[in-house]
Design a protein around this motif. Structure first.
Motif, short mmCIF file in Angstrom:
data_model
loop_
_atom_site.label_atom_id
_atom_site.label_comp_id
_atom_site.label_asym_id
_atom_site.label_seq_id
_atom_site.Cartn_x
_atom_site.Cartn_y
_atom_site.Cartn_z
N LEU A 1 1.12 -5.83 8.73
CA LEU A 1 0.77 -4.92 7.63
C LEU A 1 1.98 -4.03 7.34
CD1 LEU A 1 -2.54 -3.04 7.20
CD2 LEU A 1 -0.43 -1.71 7.27
N LEU A 2 2.29 -3.90 6.06
CA LEU A 2 3.37 -2.99 5.64
C LEU A 2 2.78 -1.77 4.98
CD1 LEU A 2 6.02 -5.36 3.96
CD2 LEU A 2 5.61 -4.92 6.39
N THR A 3 3.31 -0.63 5.33
CA THR A 3 2.89 0.60 4.66
C THR A 3 4.11 1.52 4.57
OG1 THR A 3 1.27 2.41 4.68
CG2 THR A 3 2.09 1.68 6.82
N PRO B 1 2.47 0.43 -4.55
CA PRO B 1 1.42 0.24 -5.56
C PRO B 1 0.29 -0.66 -5.10
CG PRO B 1 3.39 -0.98 -6.15
CD PRO B 1 3.76 -0.14 -4.98
N ASN B 2 0.56 -1.53 -4.13
CA ASN B 2 -0.50 -2.40 -3.62
C ASN B 2 -1.26 -1.76 -2.46
OD1 ASN B 2 2.11 -2.75 -2.56
ND2 ASN B 2 1.67 -4.74 -1.69
N GLY B 3 -1.05 -0.47 -2.22
CA GLY B 3 -1.78 0.21 -1.15
C GLY B 3 -1.16 -0.07 0.19
N VAL B 4 -1.37 -1.28 0.67
CA VAL B 4 -0.65 -1.79 1.85
C VAL B 4 -0.20 -3.21 1.53
CG1 VAL B 4 -1.88 -0.40 3.58
CG2 VAL B 4 -2.74 -2.68 2.95
N GLY B 5 0.84 -3.64 2.19
CA GLY B 5 1.28 -5.02 2.06
C GLY B 5 0.65 -5.85 3.17
N VAL B 6 -0.04 -6.92 2.77
CA VAL B 6 -0.64 -7.85 3.75
C VAL B 6 0.27 -9.07 3.84
CG1 VAL B 6 -2.64 -9.32 4.24
CG2 VAL B 6 -2.97 -7.03 3.25
N ILE B 7 0.86 -9.26 5.00
CA ILE B 7 1.82 -10.36 5.17
C ILE B 7 1.12 -11.53 5.85
CG2 ILE B 7 4.07 -11.02 6.07
CD1 ILE B 7 4.01 -8.63 4.00
N ASP B 8 1.05 -12.65 5.15
CA ASP B 8 0.34 -13.81 5.68
C ASP B 8 1.11 -14.45 6.82
OD1 ASP B 8 -1.94 -14.08 3.73
OD2 ASP B 8 -0.25 -14.04 2.33
N GLN B 9 0.36 -15.12 7.69
CA GLN B 9 0.95 -15.80 8.84
C GLN B 9 2.02 -16.80 8.43
OE1 GLN B 9 -0.22 -16.76 12.30
NE2 GLN B 9 -0.97 -14.67 12.49
N ASP B 10 1.78 -17.48 7.27
CA ASP B 10 2.70 -18.54 6.88
C ASP B 10 3.80 -18.05 5.94
OD1 ASP B 10 0.87 -18.09 4.89
OD2 ASP B 10 0.24 -20.16 4.65
N TYR B 11 3.89 -16.74 5.74
CA TYR B 11 5.00 -16.19 4.95
C TYR B 11 6.18 -15.96 5.89
CZ TYR B 11 7.45 -13.15 1.60
OH TYR B 11 8.38 -12.59 0.74
N CYS B 12 6.85 -17.03 6.24
CA CYS B 12 7.94 -16.90 7.21
C CYS B 12 8.97 -18.02 7.04
CB CYS B 12 7.39 -16.88 8.64
SG CYS B 12 6.36 -18.29 9.04
N ASP C 1 11.36 -16.24 2.62
CA ASP C 1 10.19 -15.34 2.72
C ASP C 1 10.57 -14.00 3.34
OD1 ASP C 1 8.51 -17.20 1.53
OD2 ASP C 1 7.82 -18.04 3.44
N GLU C 2 11.53 -13.33 2.69
CA GLU C 2 11.92 -11.99 3.16
C GLU C 2 10.79 -11.00 2.88
OE1 GLU C 2 15.42 -10.69 1.15
OE2 GLU C 2 15.65 -8.88 2.38
N LEU C 3 10.50 -10.16 3.84
CA LEU C 3 9.50 -9.11 3.61
C LEU C 3 10.01 -8.19 2.50
CD1 LEU C 3 8.70 -8.09 7.30
CD2 LEU C 3 7.37 -9.61 5.81
N MET C 4 9.17 -7.95 1.52
CA MET C 4 9.55 -7.10 0.39
C MET C 4 8.65 -5.86 0.38
SD MET C 4 11.98 -8.94 -0.93
CE MET C 4 12.33 -8.33 -2.55
N VAL C 5 9.25 -4.73 0.12
CA VAL C 5 8.48 -3.50 0.02
C VAL C 5 8.32 -3.19 -1.47
CG1 VAL C 5 8.37 -1.05 0.61
CG2 VAL C 5 9.40 -2.69 2.22
O1 LIG Z 1 3.93 -5.75 0.17
C1 LIG Z 1 4.03 -6.98 0.28
C2 LIG Z 1 2.95 -7.85 0.02
C3 LIG Z 1 3.14 -9.21 0.14
N1 LIG Z 1 4.35 -9.71 0.52
C4 LIG Z 1 4.53 -11.15 0.69
C5 LIG Z 1 3.92 -11.60 2.01
C6 LIG Z 1 2.61 -12.18 1.61
O2 LIG Z 1 2.20 -13.16 2.54
C7 LIG Z 1 2.92 -12.74 0.25
C8 LIG Z 1 1.74 -12.87 -0.66
O3 LIG Z 1 1.09 -11.62 -0.71
P1 LIG Z 1 -0.37 -11.46 -1.34
O4 LIG Z 1 -1.24 -12.58 -0.89
O5 LIG Z 1 -0.81 -10.07 -1.10
O6 LIG Z 1 0.00 -11.58 -2.88
P2 LIG Z 1 -0.60 -12.43 -4.05
O7 LIG Z 1 -0.39 -11.63 -5.26
O8 LIG Z 1 -1.99 -12.91 -3.77
O9 LIG Z 1 0.45 -13.62 -4.06
P3 LIG Z 1 0.31 -15.14 -3.58
O10 LIG Z 1 -0.31 -15.85 -4.73
O11 LIG Z 1 1.74 -15.55 -3.33
O12 LIG Z 1 -0.50 -15.16 -2.32
O13 LIG Z 1 3.85 -11.83 -0.33
C9 LIG Z 1 5.41 -8.87 0.81
O14 LIG Z 1 6.50 -9.30 1.17
N2 LIG Z 1 5.22 -7.53 0.67
#
Ligand SMILES: O=c1ccn([C@H]2C[C@H](O)[C@@H](COP(=O)(O)OP(=O)(O)OP(=O)(O)O)O2)c(=O)[nH]1
Length: 149
Positions: free
Chosen positions: A65-67, A81-92, A96-100
């Motif tokens: 989780l990113l905050t 703006p998204n409240g918290v960032g939910v980083i999926d297990q397969d986002y690696c 797939d750089e973590l973005m804030v």
């Molecule tokens: O603050 C964030 C939120 C998400 N992600 C990356 C990791 C996450 O696994 C992926 C997809 O995020 P999410 O499922 O919240 O976004 P979505 O709008 O539903 O996109 P997607 O269709 O790619 O799932 O984006 C970030 O790097 N930072």
């Protein structure tokens, strides 16, 4: 106080190896700090993505989780703006750089400097569930203030 005597080892890749690996600021910190890989200007009342420099392979059974850091709104005028960032297990994968994700709520542009810490990441245990569909459920509890002020 150590939050964990034996830290789990997590695979991590830095996009730019001149920037440091993330650290926990104190022995009791539950979040590791995320910094900006690039100096980024965020226009007034606008959204931007700040690259964190990290690709993280979250271990099975956990989510990342990113905050924001609590000081970021006051110091920089930035909210997530998204409240918290939910980083999926397969986002690696490779890109797939973590973005804030940030929103500049001020009327002036804001500059986030390369190497500046703005957010934090927290590993949280999670479950995966399957559905057992039913027709009957119990009586309603109510919500949205149903118990009074
Ligand atoms: O603050 C964030 C939120 C998400 N992600 C990356 C990791 C996450 O696994 C992926 C997809 O995020 P999410 O499922 O919240 O976004 P979505 O709008 O539903 O996109 P997607 O269709 O790619 O799932 O984006 C970030 O790097 N930072």
């Amino acid at each position: 106080m150590d939050v964990s005597a034996q830290p789990l080892e997590v695979n991590i890749k830095r996009v730019d190896t001149e920037l440091p690996l993330p650290t926990y600021a104190t022995a009791g910190s539950v979040g590791f700090d995320l910094l900006s890989r690039e100096t980024t200007e965020v226009a007034p009342r606008s959204l931007a993505l700040i690259p964190s420099n990290l690709i993280v392979q979250t271990p099975p059974g956990y989510m990342l989780l990113l905050t924001m850091r609590s000081s970021t709104a006051r110091r920089k005028g930035l909210l997530m703006p998204n409240g918290v960032g939910v980083i999926d297990q397969d986002y690696c994968g490779e890109s797939d750089e973590l973005m804030v994700s940030v929103y500049n709520f001020r009327d002036e542009p804001v500059t986030v400097l390369r190497g500046e810490r703005i957010a934090q990441g927290i590993f949280i245990p999670v479950g995966r569930f399957s559905w057992n569909e039913v027709e009957q459920v119990g009586s309603a509890r109510g919500g949205f203030g149903s118990t009074g002020d």
